[in-house]
Design an enzyme around this catalytic site. Structure first.
Site, PDB file in Angstrom:
ATOM      1  N   ASN A 149       0.783  -1.240   0.000  1.00  0.00           N
ATOM      2  CA  ASN A 149       0.000   0.000   0.000  1.00  0.00           C
ATOM      3  C   ASN A 149       0.818   1.296   0.000  1.00  0.00           C
ATOM      4  O   ASN A 149       0.407   2.291  -0.594  1.00  0.00           O
ATOM      5  CB  ASN A 149      -1.037  -0.014   1.123  1.00  0.00           C
ATOM      6  N   GLY A 224       3.054  -5.602   7.243  1.00  0.00           N
ATOM      7  CA  GLY A 224       2.052  -6.327   6.461  1.00  0.00           C
ATOM      8  C   GLY A 224       0.901  -6.756   7.353  1.00  0.00           C
ATOM      9  O   GLY A 224       0.638  -6.143   8.399  1.00  0.00           O
ATOM     10  N   SER A 225       0.249  -7.835   6.959  1.00  0.00           N
ATOM     11  CA  SER A 225      -0.979  -8.242   7.655  1.00  0.00           C
ATOM     12  C   SER A 225      -0.675  -8.992   8.958  1.00  0.00           C
ATOM     13  O   SER A 225       0.422  -9.531   9.146  1.00  0.00           O
ATOM     14  CB  SER A 225      -1.800  -9.144   6.739  1.00  0.00           C
ATOM     15  N   VAL A 226      -1.673  -9.034   9.819  1.00  0.00           N
ATOM     16  CA  VAL A 226      -1.537  -9.740  11.099  1.00  0.00           C
ATOM     17  C   VAL A 226      -1.278 -11.226  10.851  1.00  0.00           C
ATOM     18  O   VAL A 226      -0.430 -11.842  11.514  1.00  0.00           O
ATOM     19  CB  VAL A 226      -2.808  -9.539  11.958  1.00  0.00           C
ATOM     20  N   GLY A 229       2.255 -11.667   9.913  1.00  0.00           N
ATOM     21  CA  GLY A 229       3.081 -11.262  11.062  1.00  0.00           C
ATOM     22  C   GLY A 229       3.139 -12.337  12.133  1.00  0.00           C
ATOM     23  O   GLY A 229       4.204 -12.631  12.691  1.00  0.00           O
ATOM     24  N   GLU A 244       5.151  -4.521  12.004  1.00  0.00           N
ATOM     25  CA  GLU A 244       4.216  -3.394  11.852  1.00  0.00           C
ATOM     26  C   GLU A 244       3.012  -3.953  11.117  1.00  0.00           C
ATOM     27  O   GLU A 244       3.069  -4.182   9.901  1.00  0.00           O
ATOM     28  CB  GLU A 244       4.871  -2.265  11.033  1.00  0.00           C
ATOM     29  N   CYS A 278      -2.931   1.255   6.791  1.00  0.00           N
ATOM     30  CA  CYS A 278      -2.967   0.528   8.063  1.00  0.00           C
ATOM     31  C   CYS A 278      -3.593   1.381   9.158  1.00  0.00           C
ATOM     32  O   CYS A 278      -4.356   0.904   9.979  1.00  0.00           O
ATOM     33  CB  CYS A 278      -1.564   0.101   8.462  1.00  0.00           C
TER      34      CYS A 278
HETATM   35  P1  NAD Z   1       0.793  -9.268   3.457  1.00  0.00           P
HETATM   36  O1  NAD Z   1       1.006  -9.715   4.857  1.00  0.00           O
HETATM   37  O2  NAD Z   1      -0.074 -10.118   2.593  1.00  0.00           O
HETATM   38  O3  NAD Z   1       2.188  -9.145   2.672  1.00  0.00           O
HETATM   39  C1  NAD Z   1       3.229  -8.331   3.137  1.00  0.00           C
HETATM   40  C2  NAD Z   1       4.563  -8.891   2.645  1.00  0.00           C
HETATM   41  O4  NAD Z   1       4.793 -10.155   3.268  1.00  0.00           O
HETATM   42  C3  NAD Z   1       4.621  -9.134   1.144  1.00  0.00           C
HETATM   43  O5  NAD Z   1       5.889  -8.755   0.650  1.00  0.00           O
HETATM   44  C4  NAD Z   1       4.414 -10.633   1.044  1.00  0.00           C
HETATM   45  O6  NAD Z   1       4.960 -11.183  -0.135  1.00  0.00           O
HETATM   46  C5  NAD Z   1       5.161 -11.110   2.277  1.00  0.00           C
HETATM   47  N1  NAD Z   1       4.758 -12.442   2.782  1.00  0.00           N
HETATM   48  C6  NAD Z   1       3.582 -13.093   2.584  1.00  0.00           C
HETATM   49  N2  NAD Z   1       3.607 -14.289   3.202  1.00  0.00           N
HETATM   50  C7  NAD Z   1       4.804 -14.399   3.822  1.00  0.00           C
HETATM   51  C8  NAD Z   1       5.413 -15.407   4.629  1.00  0.00           C
HETATM   52  N3  NAD Z   1       4.805 -16.545   4.914  1.00  0.00           N
HETATM   53  N4  NAD Z   1       6.663 -15.168   5.102  1.00  0.00           N
HETATM   54  C9  NAD Z   1       7.305 -14.007   4.833  1.00  0.00           C
HETATM   55  N5  NAD Z   1       6.773 -13.033   4.058  1.00  0.00           N
HETATM   56  C10 NAD Z   1       5.538 -13.218   3.563  1.00  0.00           C
HETATM   57  O7  NAD Z   1       0.243  -7.768   3.521  1.00  0.00           O
HETATM   58  P2  NAD Z   1      -0.297  -6.838   2.330  1.00  0.00           P
HETATM   59  O8  NAD Z   1      -1.641  -7.327   1.877  1.00  0.00           O
HETATM   60  O9  NAD Z   1       0.763  -6.620   1.320  1.00  0.00           O
HETATM   61  O10 NAD Z   1      -0.479  -5.439   3.091  1.00  0.00           O
HETATM   62  C11 NAD Z   1      -1.644  -5.045   3.737  1.00  0.00           C
HETATM   63  C12 NAD Z   1      -1.522  -5.217   5.235  1.00  0.00           C
HETATM   64  O11 NAD Z   1      -0.379  -4.526   5.723  1.00  0.00           O
HETATM   65  C13 NAD Z   1      -2.711  -4.618   5.970  1.00  0.00           C
HETATM   66  O12 NAD Z   1      -3.074  -5.480   7.010  1.00  0.00           O
HETATM   67  C14 NAD Z   1      -2.155  -3.311   6.513  1.00  0.00           C
HETATM   68  O13 NAD Z   1      -2.845  -2.806   7.628  1.00  0.00           O
HETATM   69  C15 NAD Z   1      -0.756  -3.714   6.839  1.00  0.00           C
HETATM   70  N6  NAD Z   1       0.118  -2.536   6.927  1.00  0.00           N
HETATM   71  C16 NAD Z   1       0.635  -2.195   8.153  1.00  0.00           C
HETATM   72  C17 NAD Z   1       1.413  -1.042   8.280  1.00  0.00           C
HETATM   73  C18 NAD Z   1       2.016  -0.620   9.603  1.00  0.00           C
HETATM   74  O14 NAD Z   1       2.985   0.150   9.570  1.00  0.00           O
HETATM   75  N7  NAD Z   1       1.516  -1.072  10.740  1.00  0.00           N
HETATM   76  C19 NAD Z   1       1.641  -0.258   7.154  1.00  0.00           C
HETATM   77  C20 NAD Z   1       1.098  -0.642   5.934  1.00  0.00           C
HETATM   78  C21 NAD Z   1       0.342  -1.789   5.829  1.00  0.00           C
END
Ligand code: NAD
Length: 470
Positions: A149, A224-226, A229, A244, A278
């Protein structure tokens, strides 16, 4: 676009298209790397550690400032690239590039402030006669795994502090939107020795997971997503991890609030980047006495948004990252309507676009507000009084940021103290961040803080050296 590993451009037999979500056109292709390439990146990043440790802080700082200038010179190109791969309105992409420049500058400044301190061991039993001091040392190799995003600024929030305190980096950008970050890493590579910054593209579940589990990676910095994470926290083993994660940020509007100001806050907070933020406003908790007036004004302002070609400067609402993501938002809203919520404006999907939507009479048990809805939706939950507002604000697994609108400072302080979130703003929506502030959530929204100085703390290890002078 190829990956950058050890200063070389590397591809793969497997390629994947990067799609413009606005028109479905292929913008470029990226390699889908596998474990052998991940190993290569890990090796190159480890080999380059020495070259960075030997560089003076003065030089590291100057080189980061050089990259600042390069990014400034290419501001428009980078913004256009962001818009093409995400569907974000061009004006918002320009803001992301401007913030990225500031984030990088903060890191260039911080590179000169990696201090230790002297420690009075004589304050402890038997500690007399020592001269002791701490040093902050680099960890080694940082894996930066980032979301779609805000791909540029959020990745710079990891790469820049990591290099400022002399770590090498492997960046795993999001598969949907990798290009802007990969282009930025090329600029860094022009300044720093080969292997200091490396990119690897491919699936998170394969190469991302491999980096997370590798004993030759010293820190995982993930945004990324919970769901992802949680998986990372279980697999990372004995390495530092910063997470994050997602948010479900509340905005409380009390009956004495400046309603126009709160409405403006929602327009920015719920609809920026088509709601894919986020720290976006995801639950609007409004005192019943003012809810009708608030909703009417919000609908009026929402209908002024202009949905259209993200490259057009008049566009204020772009697409979601994909049609699939837009369908998910549509289904979540429709589900809330079936359970009694009422759409006041919006509610229609066209391909990857979803109209800016205001939805009233939402109850806290609806999926729309239980989970993080990543789309341009402003759900109104009506409450009676501040106690109920706080209870609902806290009734979530998330705790990233929050906003409270009131002119009563004692109520503002009550909310600020009782809301469980990493940041609480008063008379400002949660969707606000300066790049130097400590940023990071409570509960499932994450572990650790970013904001250059705080990221540097988490990307160094402290050594104590004690000289026995007796
Ligand atoms: P996502 O978790 O699907 O992907 C994030 C990254 O993780 C990508 O590069 C993906 O390829 C990688 N990934 C996926 N599976 C993995 C695994 N098993 N091991 C290691 N890496 C893996 O998230 P998204 O859909 O790209 O982003 C949206 C999410 O991110 C939303 O939940 C949003 O709230 C959150 N976000 C948080 C912040 C913050 O600073 N707190 C900022 C921006 C977005």
């Amino acid at each position: 676009m190829d990956m950058l590993i050890g200063g070389k451009h590397i591809s793969s037999d497997d390629l994947e298209d990067v799609i413009n979500p606005y028109n479905g056109e292929v913008i470029d292709t990226i390699p889908i790397a596998h474990l052998q390439t991940a190993n290569l990146a890990i090796g190159e990043a480890n080999n380059a550690k020495e070259s960075l440790v030997e560089m003076s802080a003065f030089k590291v700082s100057n080189k980061l400032f050089n990259v600042v200038e390069k990014l400034k010179d290419n501001r428009e190109d980078f913004a256009e690239q962001l818009t093409l791969e995400i569907g974000k309105p061009i004006n918002e992409s320009l803001v992301e590039v401007d913030r990225s420049i500031e984030t990088l500058k903060l890191a260039a400044e911080e590179a000169k402030r990696i201090y230790g301190e002297s420690v009075p061991l004589d304050a402890g039993l038997n500690g007399k006669g020592f001269f002791a001091f701490t040093q902050r040392l680099p960890l080694g190799v940082v894996a930066a795994i980032t979301p779609f995003n805000y791909p540029l600024n959020l990745t710079i929030h990891k790469i820049a502090p990591a290099i400022a305190c002399k770590n090498t980096v492997i960046v795993k950008p999001p598969t949907e939107a990798p290009l802007t970050v990969m282009k930025f890493c090329e600029l860094l590579n022009e300044e720093f020795p080969d292997g200091v910054v490396n990119t690897i593209t491919g699936y998170g579940s394969e190469v991302g997971d491999y980096l997370v589990c590798s004993p030759d990676i010293d820190k995982v910095s993930f945004t990324g997503s919970v769901t992802t994470g949680l998986m990372i926290s279980q697999k990372a083993g004995m390495k530092k991890v910063t997470l994050e994660l997602g948010g479900n940020d509340p905005m409380i509007v009390l009956k004495d609030a400046d309603i126009d100001k709160a409405v403006k806050g929602v327009i920015n907070g719920a609809f920026l980047n088509a709601g894919q933020v986020c720290m976006g406003v995801k639950r609007i908790i409004v005192e019943d006495e003012i809810a009708d007036e608030f909703a009417e004004k919000l609908v009026g302002e929402t209908e002024k948004l202009v949905m259209g070609n993200p490259l057009d400067v008049k566009t204020t609402l772009g697409t979601l990252i994909s049609e699939k993501a837009a369908i998910h938002v549509e289904q979540t809203v429709n589900n809330a309507v079936q359970k009694g919520a009422e759409i006041l404006t919006g509610g229609v999907r066209e391909g990857a676009f979803y109209q800016a939507t205001v939805i009233d009479n939402v109850t806290p048990d609806m999926d729309l507000v239980v989970r993080e809805t990543f789309g341009p939706v402003a759900p109104i939950i009506r409450v009676n009084g501040v106690e109920e507002a706080i209870e609902i604000a806290n009734d979530t697994d998330y705790g990233l940021q929050a906003g409270v609108f009131t002119n009563d400072y004692s109520l503002a302080m009550k909310c600020a103290q009782e809301i469980e979130a990493g940041t609480v703003f008063v008379n400002k929506q949660s969707t606000f961040r300066t790049d130097n502030m400590p940023f990071g959530g409570f509960k499932n929204s994450g572990v650790g803080k970013e904001g250059i100085k705080y990221a540097v703390d988490d990307m160094t290890r402290m050594k104590l050296i004690g000289l026995n002078l007796r």
